[in-house]
Design an enzyme around this catalytic site. Sequence first.
Site, PDB file in Angstrom:
ATOM      1  N   CYS A  79       8.435   2.208  -6.851  1.00  0.00           N
ATOM      2  CA  CYS A  79       7.777   3.624  -7.369  1.00  0.00           C
ATOM      3  C   CYS A  79       8.636   4.029  -8.503  1.00  0.00           C
ATOM      4  O   CYS A  79       8.301   3.283  -9.709  1.00  0.00           O
ATOM      5  CB  CYS A  79       7.591   4.465  -6.186  1.00  0.00           C
ATOM      6  SG  CYS A  79       6.742   5.789  -6.418  1.00  0.00           S
ATOM      7  N   HIS A 180       4.128   1.755  -2.779  1.00  0.00           N
ATOM      8  CA  HIS A 180       5.309   1.702  -1.689  1.00  0.00           C
ATOM      9  C   HIS A 180       5.057   0.573  -0.835  1.00  0.00           C
ATOM     10  O   HIS A 180       3.997   0.399   0.007  1.00  0.00           O
ATOM     11  CB  HIS A 180       5.262   2.715  -0.988  1.00  0.00           C
ATOM     12  CG  HIS A 180       5.787   3.865  -1.817  1.00  0.00           C
ATOM     13  ND1 HIS A 180       6.924   4.468  -1.917  1.00  0.00           N
ATOM     14  CD2 HIS A 180       5.185   4.864  -2.487  1.00  0.00           C
ATOM     15  CE1 HIS A 180       7.320   5.354  -2.487  1.00  0.00           C
ATOM     16  NE2 HIS A 180       6.128   5.714  -3.074  1.00  0.00           N
ATOM     17  N   GLU A 182       6.731  -0.679   1.835  1.00  0.00           N
ATOM     18  CA  GLU A 182       7.136  -0.283   3.035  1.00  0.00           C
ATOM     19  C   GLU A 182       6.071   0.679   3.739  1.00  0.00           C
ATOM     20  O   GLU A 182       6.238   0.729   4.904  1.00  0.00           O
ATOM     21  CB  GLU A 182       8.460   0.550   3.177  1.00  0.00           C
ATOM     22  CG  GLU A 182       8.426   2.068   2.311  1.00  0.00           C
ATOM     23  CD  GLU A 182       8.493   2.063   0.880  1.00  0.00           C
ATOM     24  OE1 GLU A 182       8.462   3.160   0.437  1.00  0.00           O
ATOM     25  OE2 GLU A 182       7.980   1.048   0.351  1.00  0.00           O
TER      26      GLU A 182
END
Length: 201
Positions: A79, A180, A182
């Site tokens: 990011c 992202h 995750e």
Amino acid sequence: MIAIIDYGMGNLRSVQKGFEKVGYPAEIVTGPEAVLQAQGVVLPGVGAFGDAMRNLRAAGFIEAIYEVVSRGTPFLGICLGLQLMFEESEEWGLHRGLGLFPGRVKKFPPGLKIPHMGWNQIEIQQETPILKGIPDKSAFYFVHSYYVDAGEDVTLARTEYGIPFTSIAGNDTVFGIQFHPEKSSKLGLQILKNFGGLVSC
């Protein structure tokens, strides 16, 4: 060990948990010495570009980042971490970045809803180990108001949001991703697993 750089800007624990889920230990580190000792380094981040660069400089991380990158230590920006890897940003003025890749961070043009938030597809431009097992047109979770304008030589994947932008950049050992992983379900974890595999090699 994979070192996740803590410079006061980022959801570090979620990234750490993502690596843990795919079987690679990761440690959140607060000083440059730990970065220099790591087998892989992750630069996450959420927030303003200029603040992030000031925090990295104040904590002594910048020279450590240059050192590990020059050694060929696997390095991953996520990011804001991706954006910091480029030469400069237009976010709230003009700010110098790390300059690991040529290119500029720009604001999305008027008329587009910002932040660009939600699931969007990537279009793979080059074969790369960070995308092993990831089909073209796969969707990942984005949250950002600025985008990277980079050349074809470092652009590994692009995404369309009104305009095409670089969503993954990299070379043999240094990578940056705008979305992202995750927060991107199974395929996002696959990217973290791919990075972990580069570290273990």
